[in-house]
Design a protein around this motif. Structure first.
Motif, PDB file in Angstrom:
ATOM      1  N   TYR A 246     102.430  31.620 -27.023  1.00 12.49           N
ATOM      2  CA  TYR A 246     101.735  32.295 -28.323  1.00 12.49           C
ATOM      3  C   TYR A 246     100.755  32.734 -29.090  1.00 12.49           C
ATOM      4  O   TYR A 246      99.906  31.480 -29.057  1.00 12.49           O
TER       5      TYR A 246
ATOM      6  N   ALA B 262     101.961  31.342 -35.270  1.00 21.07           N
ATOM      7  CA  ALA B 262     102.643  30.599 -33.735  1.00 21.07           C
ATOM      8  C   ALA B 262     104.316  29.864 -33.691  1.00 21.07           C
ATOM      9  O   ALA B 262     104.855  29.467 -33.135  1.00 21.07           O
TER      10      ALA B 262
ATOM     11  N   GLN C 247     101.118  26.892 -27.847  1.00 16.27           N
ATOM     12  CA  GLN C 247     100.630  28.531 -29.057  1.00 16.27           C
ATOM     13  C   GLN C 247      99.001  27.836 -28.933  1.00 16.27           C
ATOM     14  O   GLN C 247      98.877  27.286 -29.332  1.00 16.27           O
TER      15      GLN C 247
END
Length: 511
Positions: A218, A330, A179
């Protein structure tokens, strides 16, 4: 509108009787069960009915909204297999190199361990309410410093990039979700190290296949140049969930985007009652608008200043209004415990937003917003869940200081007798039976609705008795084979705060 179930005791007896009956139940002839595996490419299911925890690495640049997101993450840490916590830089924050590059809005490296120390104090309480919370020592061992000297810094390997490289190359099954709460430069450095080690060798093709099949990024905003300049050109097979706009509705500028009926969960009174007052040492660090708590090193962020002004960018926000958790989507995207199944396929949509396929993976998209006359709204895939997200976090905030299980609320559980992936022909009737239970014995209510934005069938299907456990509909005659209809069973308890659980049923039209 919700319909209430019977009393908790009678409801439990009915639920047990229903479950016994279900063991011999036969699906209606008009709706056959599809394999319980989503068509999405990111499912964490093992195929045996057991759902693995999503395996994640957080990368953060240490902005104040990252700090608030990290606090929320720690309350949900039992839902994840945390593989790393890595400090990185971004175009908004970097540490400097102590020589030619000067620091810019740098908040230091110590705050992560401070928050974990505070988590350690509530850790015994959290474990009374749910299994699987990682130990503070485990989290400390996962915290590494990445590439922080400058924006887009990938000059040298770091402890953070080495951790990411090792996780990408290991043989643990399932996706690895990395993330980007800040820039992607430390991830890029890890990939550069992999390329440097294996490019030109006999293993290179196999390594590329492994990375492409395993790594899922992400990305929040475009916080440095490394995604565009290195990762996408050099690793075009790496999947990217790209959130360029939806996150703003859970960030500093939430007031214009969050529907008015949900904004109370972001306002001062709610924030103080549910998070700030008497909720333990970790939430003492939770930052809000105009709270008088500056972020050390970040002299440009003046939203904390008690006086409201346009210069401070806090005009229109009251003292202790929600300030920002722009990076929380995320990991909210991966919270499959709620039954929305959003991690299976980013097009499904859930607490982390909804996405549509693009050349490198998925980009955030729009939903029809009923609060603006069903106009397409880039924020609504995120904002439609804000009330539920906040109430769920409020319950977990109680977990951190409640002395016993009975002193806090816990979400109900929804399921659907016929399963979650069904097949049906045009013109056929689909009948679904919802089942609900609540671990606290609370009364529960039911609501069925069609998530039309997630459908690939371009229309609505009439549902009967949407406020009862059972619902039925007829597959439209014009539904083409392969199109999908998404039905959501939403179960809500009457506890405080009121919590929901969902069960998504995906009906695929057959020929």
């Amino acid at each position: 509108m919700y319909a209430h179930a019977s009393s908790p005791r009678r409801r439990r007896r009915l639920a047990i009787a229903t479950l016994v009956a279900l063991t011999a139940a036969v699906l209606p002839a008009t709706a056959q069960a599809a394999p319980n595996v989503s068509a999405g490419t990111l499912s964490t299911s093992t195929g045996s009915g057991h759902q693995q925890k999503p395996r994640v690495i957080l990368t953060t640049d240490g902005e104040v909204d990252d700090m608030d997101s990290f606090i929320r993450y720690l309350y949900y840490a039992n839902e994840f297999d945390t593989a790393g916590i890595v400090l990185t830089s971004s175009r908004f924050h970097w540490a400097g190199d102590g020589d030619t590059v000067k620091p810019y809005r740098w908040t230091g490296t110590k705050w992560v361990n401070d928050y974990i120390d505070r988590y350690a104090k509530i850790y015994p309480n959290l474990r009374k309410h749910a299994a699987g919370y990682p130990s503070p020592d485990n989290l400390r061992s996962l915290y590494k410093i990445g590439n922080i000297a400058n924006v887009s810094d990938t000059a040298d390997p770091t402890a953070g990039s080495d951790l990411i490289k090792k996780a990408i190359l290991d043989n643990k099954p399932g996706p690895l979700y990395v993330q980007a709460w800040g820039g992607l430069n430390t991830v890029a450095r890890a990939l550069k190290s992999i390329e440097a080690e294996y490019s030109g060798t006999k293993k290179w093709d196999a390594i590329q296949r492994k990375v492409n099949s395993k790594l899922v990024l992400y990305n929040i905003l475009e916080q440095d140049a490394t995604l565009k300049d290195y990762i996408k050109p050099s690793w075009p097979g790496v999947k990217v969930i790209d959130n360029q706009s939806q996150f703003w509705s859970f960030a500093y500028a939430w007031k214009p985007t969050v529907p008015q009926p949900y904004q109370y969960t972001l306002r001062s009174s709610y924030m103080q009652d549910n998070f700030l007052n008497g909720h333990g040492p970790l939430l003492k660090q939770y930052r809000t608008y105009r709270d008088g708590n500056p972020t050390p090193g970040d002299d440009e962020n003046l939203r904390w200043r008690p006086e409201a002004s346009e210069e401070n960018e806090n005009a229109g926000y009251d003292v202790h209004d929600f300030i920002s958790e722009g990076d929380s989507p995320a990991f909210l995207h991966l919270l499959d415990f709620n039954g929305l199944r959003s991690s299976e396929d980013p097009t499904f949509g859930g607490w982390g937003g909804r996405f549509t396929p693009n050349a490198s993976g998925w980009g955030d998209t729009s939903d029809a917003n009923p609060y603006t006359g069903n106009q397409t709204d880039r924020s609504y895939p995120q904002t439609r869940w804000v009330e539920d997200i906040q109430n769920d976090f409020a319950a977990r905030a109680d977990w951190g200081h409640a002395s016993s299980y009975a002193d806090a609320n816990h979400a109900p559980k929804a399921s659907v007798m016929q399963g979650t992936n069904l097949k049906a022909e045009p013109g056929s009737k689909v009948a679904l039976r919802g089942i609900a239970s609540d671990p606290d014995g609370d009364r529960v209510s039911y609501k069925w609705w069609q998530y039309t934005d997630a459908d690939t069938y371009p229309g609505e299907v009439p549902l009967n008795h949407t406020d009862r456990p059972n619902v039925a509909f007829t597959v439209p005659a014009d539904a083409t084979p392969g199109s999908t209809i998404h039905l959501i069973l939403e179960v809500k308890d009457d506890g405080s705060p009121a919590l929901k659980h969902y069960q998504r049923v995906v009906v695929t039209v057959t020929g």
